[in-house]
Enzyme design. Sequence first.
Site, PDB file in Angstrom:
ATOM      1  CG  HIS A  12       0.128  -0.706   9.774  1.00 52.66           C
ATOM      2  ND1 HIS A  12      -0.429  -0.949   8.539  1.00 52.66           N
ATOM      3  CD2 HIS A  12       0.471   0.605   9.756  1.00 52.66           C
ATOM      4  CE1 HIS A  12      -0.412   0.167   7.821  1.00 52.66           C
ATOM      5  NE2 HIS A  12       0.134   1.120   8.548  1.00 52.66           N
ATOM      6  CG  HIS A  59       4.019   2.494   5.292  1.00 53.39           C
ATOM      7  ND1 HIS A  59       3.431   1.262   5.333  1.00 53.39           N
ATOM      8  CD2 HIS A  59       3.192   3.318   5.971  1.00 53.39           C
ATOM      9  CE1 HIS A  59       2.291   1.335   6.005  1.00 53.39           C
ATOM     10  NE2 HIS A  59       2.116   2.569   6.396  1.00 53.39           N
ATOM     11  CD  GLU A 240      -2.104   3.212   6.851  1.00 48.11           C
ATOM     12  OE1 GLU A 240      -0.909   3.354   6.575  1.00 48.11           O
ATOM     13  OE2 GLU A 240      -2.492   3.030   8.032  1.00 48.11           O
TER      14      GLU A 240
HETATM   15  C1  DHB Z   1       1.831   5.834  12.397  1.00 48.24           C
HETATM   16  C2  DHB Z   1       0.758   5.145  11.847  1.00 48.24           C
HETATM   17  C3  DHB Z   1       0.899   4.438  10.641  1.00 48.24           C
HETATM   18  O1  DHB Z   1      -0.106   3.765  10.024  1.00 48.24           O
HETATM   19  C4  DHB Z   1       2.134   4.397   9.996  1.00 48.24           C
HETATM   20  O2  DHB Z   1       2.256   3.656   8.890  1.00 48.24           O
HETATM   21  C5  DHB Z   1       3.208   5.108  10.527  1.00 48.24           C
HETATM   22  C6  DHB Z   1       3.063   5.828  11.737  1.00 48.24           C
HETATM   23  C7  DHB Z   1       1.713   6.561  13.697  1.00 48.24           C
HETATM   24  O3  DHB Z   1       0.599   6.779  14.199  1.00 48.24           O
HETATM   25  O4  DHB Z   1       2.747   6.890  14.286  1.00 48.24           O
HETATM   26 FE    FE Z   2       0.531   3.095   7.965  1.00 45.26          FE
END
Ligand code: DHB
Ligand code: FE
Length: 287
Positions: A12, A59, A240
């Site tokens: 995501h 988040h 995750e």
């Molecule tokens: C990124 C990946 C994530 O799962 C997230 O929640 C925020 C940023 C990333 O790779 O930039």
């Molecule tokens: Fe994430």
Amino acid sequence: MATIAGSVMTSHVPAIGNAIAKHRESDPYWKPFFDGYPPVRAWLDRVKPDVAVVFYQDHGLNFFLDKMPTFAVGAAPEYRNADEGWGIPTVKPVRGDPGLSWHIIESLVADEFDVTTCQEMKVDHALTLPLALMWPGGGDWPVRVVPITMNHVQHPLPSPKRSYKLGESVGRAIRSWDEDARVLVMGTGGLSHQLDGERAGFINKPFDLMCLDALVSDPQKLTRYSALDLVREAGAQGTELMAWIAARAALTGRVTKVHSHYHVPISNTAGAVLALQNDEAAIARAA
Ligand code: DHB
Ligand code: FE
């Protein structure tokens, strides 16, 4: 009764939202990532789920470090989207299904999962981007949603084993819901990634590929890892993966792989999608 059509698990990464908003899906950087989704969309077009139960981590949009439920279930008629800081355009409110939400909450509590219940809840990129990847076109998504957030932010985290049990319990709840609905179970996040600290940019392709295989045919194998094992093997945010484990555990029928795709990197993350079909009738026939 409700049936579980299958599961879709996907990364995501917030940058996906900006790539979609700026129509960059065919750019050389993005194409190898977006190429993973058309076969999943074709399967969803055939299956036509009515509801998506979505496991993911919040988040910092609803819950921050001062108040962090281990597991929380949304029970609202709709969920407003907000951007917790990535600059992703927001989408219109996502439709909920309070009937299924309360049925899941009651079943979970009866099963000794003392979840936080949220009659008001905002949803972040971890819920909206997976829906946008499944049903492109700007937010008129054909499913109602039940959001289930898991703490992958602040230690102590739940374990993969506990996440698996949560998924099993949610699967039993869905299957005992007295509505003629087809349910898709989603897990979002992962695969390996670490956004900050000494190991920022860490990706573990052999571990990710092992997980993609195990999620199809031997998901219990992943419950042998502790949350800290996952940090070590998959990076601090690779935890995750537990949302994928929970989604897989909800499937109780004969599970077959529809499609999987893995591409490194997208932003700081190993981008992946896995779609699984769940055939309950096959199990009943074999019994
Ligand atoms: C990124 C990946 C994530 O799962 C997230 O929640 C925020 C940023 C990333 O790779 O930039
Ligand atoms: Fe994430």
